[in-house]
Write an enzyme that holds these catalytic residues in place. Structure first.
Site, PDB file in Angstrom:
ATOM      1  N   GLN A  72     -24.791   2.325  41.793  1.00 19.57           N
ATOM      2  CA  GLN A  72     -23.902   3.045  40.879  1.00 19.57           C
ATOM      3  C   GLN A  72     -22.620   3.528  41.553  1.00 19.57           C
ATOM      4  O   GLN A  72     -21.661   3.859  40.866  1.00 19.57           O
ATOM      5  CB  GLN A  72     -24.657   4.218  40.254  1.00 19.57           C
ATOM      6  CG  GLN A  72     -25.786   3.729  39.363  1.00 19.57           C
ATOM      7  CD  GLN A  72     -26.564   4.860  38.737  1.00 19.57           C
ATOM      8  OE1 GLN A  72     -27.530   5.342  39.321  1.00 19.57           O
ATOM      9  NE2 GLN A  72     -26.172   5.300  37.551  1.00 19.57           N
TER      10      GLN A  72
ATOM     11  N   ARG B  44     -28.814  13.537  47.747  1.00 18.73           N
ATOM     12  CA  ARG B  44     -29.758  12.481  47.395  1.00 18.73           C
ATOM     13  C   ARG B  44     -28.983  11.185  47.138  1.00 18.73           C
ATOM     14  O   ARG B  44     -28.116  11.151  46.264  1.00 18.73           O
ATOM     15  CB  ARG B  44     -30.558  12.858  46.135  1.00 18.73           C
ATOM     16  CG  ARG B  44     -31.448  11.720  45.668  1.00 18.73           C
ATOM     17  CD  ARG B  44     -32.252  12.049  44.411  1.00 18.73           C
ATOM     18  NE  ARG B  44     -33.071  10.912  44.062  1.00 18.73           N
ATOM     19  CZ  ARG B  44     -33.087  10.322  42.866  1.00 18.73           C
ATOM     20  NH1 ARG B  44     -32.385  10.786  41.869  1.00 18.73           N
ATOM     21  NH2 ARG B  44     -33.845   9.261  42.660  1.00 18.73           N
TER      22      ARG B  44
ATOM     23  N   HIS C 184     -33.897   2.279  44.121  1.00 12.72           N
ATOM     24  CA  HIS C 184     -33.350   2.775  42.857  1.00 12.72           C
ATOM     25  C   HIS C 184     -32.878   1.559  42.038  1.00 12.72           C
ATOM     26  O   HIS C 184     -31.684   1.322  41.878  1.00 12.72           O
ATOM     27  CB  HIS C 184     -32.214   3.761  43.139  1.00 12.72           C
ATOM     28  CG  HIS C 184     -31.837   4.653  41.987  1.00 12.72           C
ATOM     29  ND1 HIS C 184     -31.833   6.031  42.062  1.00 12.72           N
ATOM     30  CD2 HIS C 184     -31.438   4.360  40.712  1.00 12.72           C
ATOM     31  CE1 HIS C 184     -31.438   6.552  40.906  1.00 12.72           C
ATOM     32  NE2 HIS C 184     -31.194   5.553  40.067  1.00 12.72           N
TER      33      HIS C 184
ATOM     34  N   ASN D 177     -37.427   5.303  42.292  1.00 10.46           N
ATOM     35  CA  ASN D 177     -36.794   6.099  41.250  1.00 10.46           C
ATOM     36  C   ASN D 177     -37.234   5.587  39.885  1.00 10.46           C
ATOM     37  O   ASN D 177     -36.982   4.427  39.538  1.00 10.46           O
ATOM     38  CB  ASN D 177     -35.265   6.004  41.336  1.00 10.46           C
ATOM     39  CG  ASN D 177     -34.596   6.811  40.217  1.00 10.46           C
ATOM     40  OD1 ASN D 177     -34.643   8.031  40.208  1.00 10.46           O
ATOM     41  ND2 ASN D 177     -34.027   6.121  39.231  1.00 10.46           N
ATOM     42  N   GLU D 178     -37.886   6.441  39.117  1.00  6.83           N
ATOM     43  CA  GLU D 178     -38.187   6.200  37.708  1.00  6.83           C
ATOM     44  C   GLU D 178     -38.866   4.862  37.409  1.00  6.83           C
ATOM     45  O   GLU D 178     -38.288   4.004  36.735  1.00  6.83           O
ATOM     46  CB  GLU D 178     -36.901   6.295  36.867  1.00  6.83           C
ATOM     47  CG  GLU D 178     -36.215   7.641  36.953  1.00  6.83           C
ATOM     48  CD  GLU D 178     -35.070   7.776  35.962  1.00  6.83           C
ATOM     49  OE1 GLU D 178     -34.667   6.767  35.350  1.00  6.83           O
ATOM     50  OE2 GLU D 178     -34.589   8.907  35.782  1.00  6.83           O
TER      51      GLU D 178
ATOM     52  N   ASN E 174     -37.011  13.692  37.317  1.00 10.36           N
ATOM     53  CA  ASN E 174     -35.717  13.522  36.637  1.00 10.36           C
ATOM     54  C   ASN E 174     -35.901  13.938  35.191  1.00 10.36           C
ATOM     55  O   ASN E 174     -36.703  13.343  34.459  1.00 10.36           O
ATOM     56  CB  ASN E 174     -35.254  12.067  36.674  1.00 10.36           C
ATOM     57  CG  ASN E 174     -34.908  11.603  38.078  1.00 10.36           C
ATOM     58  OD1 ASN E 174     -34.899  12.392  39.015  1.00 10.36           O
ATOM     59  ND2 ASN E 174     -34.610  10.328  38.220  1.00 10.36           N
TER      60      ASN E 174
ATOM     61  N   TYR F  99     -33.910  15.183  31.535  1.00 10.81           N
ATOM     62  CA  TYR F  99     -32.656  15.301  30.802  1.00 10.81           C
ATOM     63  C   TYR F  99     -32.827  15.917  29.412  1.00 10.81           C
ATOM     64  O   TYR F  99     -31.977  16.652  28.952  1.00 10.81           O
ATOM     65  CB  TYR F  99     -32.010  13.914  30.636  1.00 10.81           C
ATOM     66  CG  TYR F  99     -31.477  13.329  31.935  1.00 10.81           C
ATOM     67  CD1 TYR F  99     -30.180  13.561  32.341  1.00 10.81           C
ATOM     68  CD2 TYR F  99     -32.283  12.554  32.759  1.00 10.81           C
ATOM     69  CE1 TYR F  99     -29.675  13.040  33.523  1.00 10.81           C
ATOM     70  CE2 TYR F  99     -31.790  12.027  33.954  1.00 10.81           C
ATOM     71  CZ  TYR F  99     -30.488  12.280  34.327  1.00 10.81           C
ATOM     72  OH  TYR F  99     -29.996  11.775  35.502  1.00 10.81           O
TER      73      TYR F  99
ATOM     74  N   GLU G   1     -33.057  14.787  39.415  1.00 16.04           N
ATOM     75  CA  GLU G   1     -31.934  14.503  38.521  1.00 16.04           C
ATOM     76  C   GLU G   1     -31.991  15.417  37.316  1.00 16.04           C
ATOM     77  O   GLU G   1     -33.078  15.728  36.807  1.00 16.04           O
ATOM     78  CB  GLU G   1     -31.932  13.053  37.994  1.00 16.04           C
ATOM     79  CG  GLU G   1     -31.476  12.041  38.988  1.00 16.04           C
ATOM     80  CD  GLU G   1     -31.502  10.625  38.426  1.00 16.04           C
ATOM     81  OE1 GLU G   1     -31.320  10.432  37.201  1.00 16.04           O
ATOM     82  OE2 GLU G   1     -31.717   9.707  39.227  1.00 16.04           O
TER      83      GLU G   1
ATOM     84  N   TRP H  38     -27.498  15.327  38.707  1.00 10.88           N
ATOM     85  CA  TRP H  38     -26.938  13.998  38.460  1.00 10.88           C
ATOM     86  C   TRP H  38     -25.642  14.165  37.681  1.00 10.88           C
ATOM     87  O   TRP H  38     -25.708  14.581  36.548  1.00 10.88           O
ATOM     88  CB  TRP H  38     -27.927  13.120  37.687  1.00 10.88           C
ATOM     89  CG  TRP H  38     -27.400  11.732  37.596  1.00 10.88           C
ATOM     90  CD1 TRP H  38     -26.631  11.201  36.603  1.00 10.88           C
ATOM     91  CD2 TRP H  38     -27.555  10.702  38.581  1.00 10.88           C
ATOM     92  NE1 TRP H  38     -26.291   9.916  36.903  1.00 10.88           N
ATOM     93  CE2 TRP H  38     -26.839   9.582  38.106  1.00 10.88           C
ATOM     94  CE3 TRP H  38     -28.212  10.619  39.824  1.00 10.88           C
ATOM     95  CZ2 TRP H  38     -26.780   8.390  38.837  1.00 10.88           C
ATOM     96  CZ3 TRP H  38     -28.150   9.439  40.529  1.00 10.88           C
ATOM     97  CH2 TRP H  38     -27.442   8.343  40.033  1.00 10.88           C
TER      98      TRP H  38
ATOM     99  N   GLU I  98     -22.831   3.580  35.077  1.00 10.04           N
ATOM    100  CA  GLU I  98     -24.019   4.000  34.329  1.00 10.04           C
ATOM    101  C   GLU I  98     -24.746   2.773  33.741  1.00 10.04           C
ATOM    102  O   GLU I  98     -24.892   2.611  32.545  1.00 10.04           O
ATOM    103  CB  GLU I  98     -23.628   5.032  33.263  1.00 10.04           C
ATOM    104  CG  GLU I  98     -24.751   5.601  32.404  1.00 10.04           C
ATOM    105  CD  GLU I  98     -25.980   6.127  33.143  1.00 10.04           C
ATOM    106  OE1 GLU I  98     -25.871   6.591  34.284  1.00 10.04           O
ATOM    107  OE2 GLU I  98     -27.065   6.042  32.548  1.00 10.04           O
ATOM    108  N   TRP I  99     -25.165   1.866  34.635  1.00  8.54           N
ATOM    109  CA  TRP I  99     -26.020   0.729  34.288  1.00  8.54           C
ATOM    110  C   TRP I  99     -25.483  -0.061  33.088  1.00  8.54           C
ATOM    111  O   TRP I  99     -24.286  -0.357  33.053  1.00  8.54           O
ATOM    112  CB  TRP I  99     -27.465   1.214  34.088  1.00  8.54           C
ATOM    113  CG  TRP I  99     -27.952   2.029  35.260  1.00  8.54           C
ATOM    114  CD1 TRP I  99     -28.160   3.370  35.295  1.00  8.54           C
ATOM    115  CD2 TRP I  99     -28.225   1.559  36.595  1.00  8.54           C
ATOM    116  NE1 TRP I  99     -28.569   3.771  36.547  1.00  8.54           N
ATOM    117  CE2 TRP I  99     -28.628   2.687  37.364  1.00  8.54           C
ATOM    118  CE3 TRP I  99     -28.201   0.309  37.236  1.00  8.54           C
ATOM    119  CZ2 TRP I  99     -28.985   2.592  38.715  1.00  8.54           C
ATOM    120  CZ3 TRP I  99     -28.560   0.223  38.564  1.00  8.54           C
ATOM    121  CH2 TRP I  99     -28.942   1.332  39.283  1.00  8.54           C
TER     122      TRP I  99
END
Ligand code: PNW
Length: 521
Positions: free
Chosen positions: A45, A101, A146, A190-191, A330, A332, A401, A444, A451-452
C-alpha cells in the site's frame, strides 16, 4: 466577607468553570504508562518500486495490472516509501509514536519461494528501515504477510495447496533470523478473513477467485496451520535468544443482535461473531479447532454426511492451540445480525455466507464514511473487546488497525478526529473500567495510500498525499495533530483536573472578575 460578597464570588467561580472549553465527550482518563502508541501501513500500500531490486510479481501486482482496481489504479508507485522511508520515519517521530507497524514484502525477500533463494537487496531494504526506526527511538511491529502472495505460489494453487505451510514457514524463519535481533513483535498474518473471503469467496480482492462454498474454508485451514508452524519455529529456534512475541492479526466487526431483546437475534449475533472472528481465534486462542457452531452449521448446509469445513488432525489441533502471544485486532465497524428465515427473499453470496443462516445490516442512523462497509459505531469497539475478554480468557490484545475513510483527503478532517476520539475513548473504558488486556494501538493509517481494489479513492491517512504530484509530499491533517496530543498526554486527561494551564487561566479570570465586582461593583 458578608454573604452579599461571597454569593457573587461563588457565582463567578461556577461561571469561569463553565466558560472554559471542555473538549471531547463523557469520559476522561489515561492509558497504562507503558501503552504502545503507533501508526500502521503495509508494504504494497505504500512502497511502490513494484519491480525494483529483485522484487518479483505478487497477486496484487497481477490483479491491478489487469485493470481490476479502481479506475486502473495500481500500487506501482504508491507513496514511494521504498525510496522515501526516511521521510516516513520523520513523520512518525513528529507524531511521537512509540511503535510503527509495517509489513515485509515476501516478493522482495524471497522472489521465488519455490527455490527459496534469499534476495540480499530486499533483505537490506527492511534492515535499513529498522535501523532508521531505532535511530529515532521507534519500535518496529512487523507484519510478515499482508496479502501480497508471490504469484508463483498462487500459480501452484495458493492457500488451497498444503505445501504453502512449508513455503511460509521458510519465509518466516528467514525474517526471524534476519531481523529478530531488533524486532520483538511479530504478526504472522494480517486478516486471514479478508484474504480468504474476499480473495477466494467474493473475488473482490486479489486473486479475484469466486468460489464461496469451498475455497475460503480451505484457505483459512492452510493459513491457520502456516501461522502455527511459524509460531513453533520461533519457539524452537529463536525465542530463547531473541525474547520476542509472535501474534496474528484478525479483523472483526462487532456483531450486535438487531433486536437485543430477541433470543434468536442474540444467538444469530453470536453465530456471526464465531464465523467471523471465531473462525481464526477459536483454533489459536481457545481449543485448537473451529467453533462448534461453525462446524455444525457448515455440516448442516453441506451434502449429508460431509462437510465443506476441513478437519484438523489431533496433532494439528495441538499445534494450533495457544500458538500466539497476543491477538492483533483490526476493528472498524459494527453489524446488526438477525437469523435468516426460510422464506426470506434476500440476496446472499453463497457458501460461507449461506452457511451462517443470518442477515447482516446496519442502522440507518449510523454515520457512514468514504467506504460502503464502514459505519461509525464507537460503542461496538468496547463490546468487541469485552467479547474477546470473556470468550478467550482475556488474552493480550494489540489493536493493530482502526480508522475511517473519506474520498477527498481533506486536511481539515474533523470527521476523522471525531471517529478516533470516540473509538479510542471506548477502548479506554474497556481497559480502565472492564479490565480488558489491551496493551497497544496502531491507527490505520500513517498516510493516504493504495487502498487495494479501491485504489487511491478511499483515504485512511492522517497525512494527505496528492498522488498526481510526483513529489508525493506528506501533509499533516488535523487528525495528525490530534494523535500528537493524544500520545503526549497518553489519553484524555480531564480538562477540569490536574491541568496547570486550565487552572492558572481559571485563577487569573477569577481574580479579574473578583477585582471588578469588589472594587467597581
Ligand atoms: C484492512 N471489510 O482491510 C487491511 O488490513 C488494510 O490493509 C486496509 O487498508 C484497511 O483494513 C482498510 O480497508 C479491510 O470489508 C478491508 O470488512 C475490508 C474490510 C475490512 C478490513
Amino acid at each position: 466577607m458578608d454573604s452579599g460578597t461571597i454569593f457573587p464570588l461563588i457565582l463567578i467561580n461556577v461561571f469561569v468553570h463553565l466558560l472554559l472549553p471542555v473538549e471531547g465527550t463523557d469520559y476522561y482518563g489515561r492509558f497504562p504508562s507503558n501503552f504502545m502508541w503507533g501508526l500502521a501501513t503495509s508494504a504494497h500500500q505504500i512502497e511502490g518500486a513494484w519491480n525494483a531490486s529483485g522484487k518479483s510479481e505478487h497477486i496484487w501486482d497481477r490483479f491491478c495490472h489487469a485493470g481490476k482496481c479502481w479506475k486502473g489504479d495500481t500500487g506501482d508507485v504508491a507513496c514511494d516509501s521504498f525510496h522515501k522511508y526516511m521521510v516516513d520515519v520523520q513523520l512518525l517521530k513528529k507524531i511521537g509514536v512509540t511503535h510503527y507497524r509495517f509489513s515485509l514484502a515476501w516478493t522482495r525477500i524471497i522472489p521465488n519461494p519455490l527455490t527459496g533463494k534469499v534476495n540480499q537487496e530486499g533483505l537490506n531494504y527492511y534492515r535499513q528501515l529498522i535501523d532508521e526506526l531505532q535511530r529515532n527511538n521507534i519500535i518496529p511491529l512487523v507484519t510478515i504477510f499482508h496479502w501480497d502472495l508471490p504469484q508463483s505460489l498462487e500459480d501452484i494453487g495458493s492457500w488451497a495447496n498444503d505445501s504453502l505451510v512449508g513455503y511460509y514457514n521458510h519465509y518466516a524463519d528467514v525474517v526471524f533470523k534476519a531481523y529478530g535481533d531488533k524486532v520483538k513483535h511479530w504478526i504472522t498474518f494480517n486478516e486471514p478473513w479478508v484474504i480468504c473471503w474476499m480473495g477466494y469467496g467474493t473475488g473482490e480482492y486479489a486473486p479475484g477467485i469466486k468460489e464461496p462454498a469451498t475455497r475460503p474454508y480451505k484457505c483459512a485451514h492452510t493459513i491457520i496451520k502456516s501461522h502455527a508452524e511459524a509460531y513453533h519455529t520461533y519457539n524452537d529456534k529463536y525465542r530463547n535468544t531473541q525474547k520476542g512475541q509472535v501474534g496474528i492479526t484478525m479483523n472483526s466487526d462487532f456483531m450486535a443482535p438487531k433486536d437485543p431483546h430477541n433470543k434468536s437475534h442474540i444467538e444469530a449475533a453470536t453465530r456471526a461473531q464465531q464465523f467471523n472472528l471465531g473462525w481464526f481465534a477459536h483454533p489459536i486462542f481457545k481449543s485448537g479447532d473451529y467453533p462448534d457452531v461453525m462446524k455444525n452449521y457448515v455440516a448442516k448446509n453441506s451434502p449429508q454426511g460431509t462437510s465443506r469445513l476441513p478437519n484438523f488432525t489431533a496433532q494439528e489441533i495441538a499445534r494450533n492451540n495457544g500458538s500466539a502471544d497476543f491477538l492483533g485486532l483490526n476493528h472498524y465497524t459494527t453489524s446488526l445480525v438477525e437469523p435468516l428465515r426460510r422464506n426470506d427473499n434476500v440476496h446472499v453470496t453463497g457458501g460461507y455466507i449461506d452457511d451462517q443462516e443470518n442477515i447482516l445490516s446496519h442502522d440507518p442512523a449510523w454515520p457512514g464514511s468514504g467506504s460502503t462497509w464502514l459505519f461509525v459505531v464507537p460503542w461496538g469497539f468496547r463490546n468487541l473487546l469485552n467479547w474477546i475478554r470473556t470468550e478467550y480468557g482475556n488474552p493480550q490484545v494489540i489493536v493493530t488497525e482502526n480508522g475511517v475513510t473519506d474520498n477527498n483527503g481533506t486536511v481539515q478532517d474533523k470527521h476523522r478526529v471525531d471517529y478516533y476520539r470516540a473509538y479510542i475513548t471506548e477502548m479506554l473504558k474497556a481497559i480502565n473500567e472492564d479490565k480488558c488486556n489491551v496493551t497497544g494501538y496502531t491507527a490505520w493509517s500513517l498516510m493516504d495510500n493504495f487502498e487495494w481494489s479501491n485504489g487511491y479513492h478511499e483515504k485512511f491517512g492522517i497525512h494527505y498525499i496528492n498522488f498526481s504530484d510526483p513529489e508525493l509530499k506528506r501533509v499533516p491533517k488535523d487528525s495528525a495533530i490530534f494523535f500528537q496530543k493524544l500520545i503526549t498526554e497518553n489519553g484524555f486527561p480531564d480538562p477540569t483536573q490536574n491541568n496547570a494551564a486550565v487552572c492558572s487561566q481559571k485563577i487569573f479570570i477569577s481574580l479579574v472578575l473578583i477585582f471588578l465586582v469588589y472594587f467597581l461593583g
